[in-house]
Design an enzyme around this catalytic site. Structure first.
Site, PDB file in Angstrom:
ATOM      1  N   CYS A   1     -39.936 -21.798   3.547  1.00  0.00           N
ATOM      2  CA  CYS A   1     -39.998 -22.928   4.484  1.00  0.00           C
ATOM      3  C   CYS A   1     -38.604 -23.453   4.813  1.00  0.00           C
ATOM      4  O   CYS A   1     -38.020 -24.230   4.043  1.00  0.00           O
ATOM      5  CB  CYS A   1     -40.855 -24.034   3.883  1.00  0.00           C
ATOM      6  SG  CYS A   1     -40.949 -25.485   4.915  1.00  0.00           S
TER       7      CYS A   1
ATOM      8  N   CYS B   1     -38.371 -27.222   5.133  1.00  0.00           N
ATOM      9  CA  CYS B   1     -38.341 -27.946   3.857  1.00  0.00           C
ATOM     10  C   CYS B   1     -36.979 -27.802   3.171  1.00  0.00           C
ATOM     11  O   CYS B   1     -36.450 -28.761   2.615  1.00  0.00           O
ATOM     12  CB  CYS B   1     -39.400 -27.413   2.900  1.00  0.00           C
ATOM     13  SG  CYS B   1     -40.990 -27.089   3.633  1.00  0.00           S
ATOM     14  N   ASP B   2     -36.419 -26.609   3.189  1.00  0.00           N
ATOM     15  CA  ASP B   2     -35.270 -26.319   2.319  1.00  0.00           C
ATOM     16  C   ASP B   2     -33.952 -26.039   3.055  1.00  0.00           C
ATOM     17  O   ASP B   2     -32.909 -25.899   2.416  1.00  0.00           O
ATOM     18  CB  ASP B   2     -35.594 -25.089   1.437  1.00  0.00           C
ATOM     19  CG  ASP B   2     -36.829 -25.334   0.589  1.00  0.00           C
ATOM     20  OD1 ASP B   2     -37.040 -26.490   0.195  1.00  0.00           O
ATOM     21  OD2 ASP B   2     -37.579 -24.377   0.336  1.00  0.00           O
TER      22      ASP B   2
END
Ligand code: NAP
Length: 326
Positions: free
Chosen positions: A133, A136-137
């Site tokens: 992701c 997300c990261d």
């Protein structure tokens, strides 16, 4: 007992919830404990969902769908389904909390789960440089070197997004032709930070405590190379989440839940399936939403043909048993 329980919380599940709620079926939506909102919660801008000419962020789109469902009376439970009993007139949905909910109809819309490369170090370094992701990261990789594996829309979307942070983004693809849409391809080709590594497969992920590199093997002549890296994003597609219905619902040869024709009807009466879990080809937010609508309409029709007494029990309007008079 409910008239209908919807399992899932992506575009298919929420659209089914909107339609079912507007049809006064008071649906219960089991939205999962952590990953509610489906895959769109992990995407950035969605530019192709009709009605949003300027684009909309994936999580915002899902929040709007959820609010729309709740506005008409859908009830959400943030828990995971552990077991489904789908045969017979009354279905049972078991939750992680231990609660068991009953319903006359179930709409199964659990979507799909990210594929893994299947490398020994992938799991070990997950969260330590290996990710599924970018949204997300991605921010952890400012001025770093990362790689994205895959050649579809997801891979190109992740790669393009990662150029906001990383200095270099390798796009590792096992062929020399991308599967992604033309628009995505053109954007990625025009991005000077994206370097394409064609005809390559990741054979190793290196690093003790965090990712430090990858080993590549040419799919053409088997030549091995290595690249230093700080992060590796896997974007090689997803598989339908069917584990809860194995042995109960028939599956199509592609591994998706089999439905009859263009309907959402499964092999079991009163059980309907929608979204990515039935779709091996299109897998778009809008096609999932459309199939969620189909499932709610199918469920509504099914319920309308059930005996009035059963429906009254599910709607909570059945006459209550009276205490015996003295
Ligand atoms: P996908 O279209 O199935 O593409 C998966 C890619 O990963 C393919 O290029 C495939 O290679 C590669 N791959 C598969 N297994 C591999 C393995 N073991 N090792 C190395 N490479 C592997 O999946 P996706 O990109 O996640 O897209 C899924 C669906 O969502 C598509 O319908 C897509 O259009 C849609 N989507 C749309 C958007 C958007 O419109 N904004 C964004 C994301 C996704 P091959 O090409 O060689 O098979």
């Amino acid at each position: 007992m409910r008239q209908v329980i919807i399992v899932g919380s992506g575009p298919a599940a929420y659209t089914a919830a909107i339609y079912a709620a507007r049809a006064d079926l008071a649906p219960l939506v089991i939205a999962s404990s952590v990953e509610f909102g489906g895959e769109l919660m992990k995407t950035t801008e969605v530019e192709n969902f009709p009605g949003f000419p300027e684009g909309i962020m994936g999580p915002e789109l899902m929040t709007k769908m959820q609010e729309q469902a709740e506005r008409f009376g859908a009830e959400l439970v943030y828990d995971d389904v552990t077991k489904l009993e789908l045969e017979g007139e009354i279905k049972r949905v078991h939750l992680g909390s231990g609660e068991v909910h009953e319903a006359l109809a179930v709409i199964y819309a659990t979507g799909s789960a990210y594929r893994k490369l299947g490398l020994a170090d992938e799991e070990r370094l997950s969260g330590y440089g290996v990710s599924w992701c970018a949204t997300c990261d991605g921010a952890f990789f400012r001025q770093k070197k990362v790689a994205v594996v895959g050649g579809g829309d997801s891979a190109l979307e992740e790669a393009t997004f990662l150029t906001r942070f990383a200095d270099t983004v390798y796009l590792v693809h096992r062929r020399e032709e991308l599967r992604a849409s033309k628009a995505m391809q053109e954007r990625a080709f025009a991005d000077p930070k994206i370097e394409f590594l064609w005809n390559q497969e990741v054979a190793h992920i290196y690093g003790d405590e965090k990712v430090t590199g990858m080993g590549l093997v040419s799919t053409v002549d088997g030549t091995e190379t290595t690249k230093d890296l700080d992060g590796l994003f896997v974007a090689i597609g997803a598989d339908p989440r069917t584990h809860l219905v194995h042995g109960q619902l028939e599956l199509a040869p592609e591994g998706t839940v089999a439905v009859r024709g263009r309907s959402s009807m499964t092999n079991l009466e009163g059980v309907f399936a929608a979204g990515d879990v039935v779709d091996p080809s299109y897998k778009q937010a809008i096609t999932a939403a459309g199939s969620g609508c189909v499932a709610a309409l199918d469920a509504e029709r099914y319920l309308s043909e059930l005996p009035a007494e059963l429906l009254a029990r599910a709607a909570g309007t059945a006459p209550q048993p009276q205490p015996a008079s003295a």
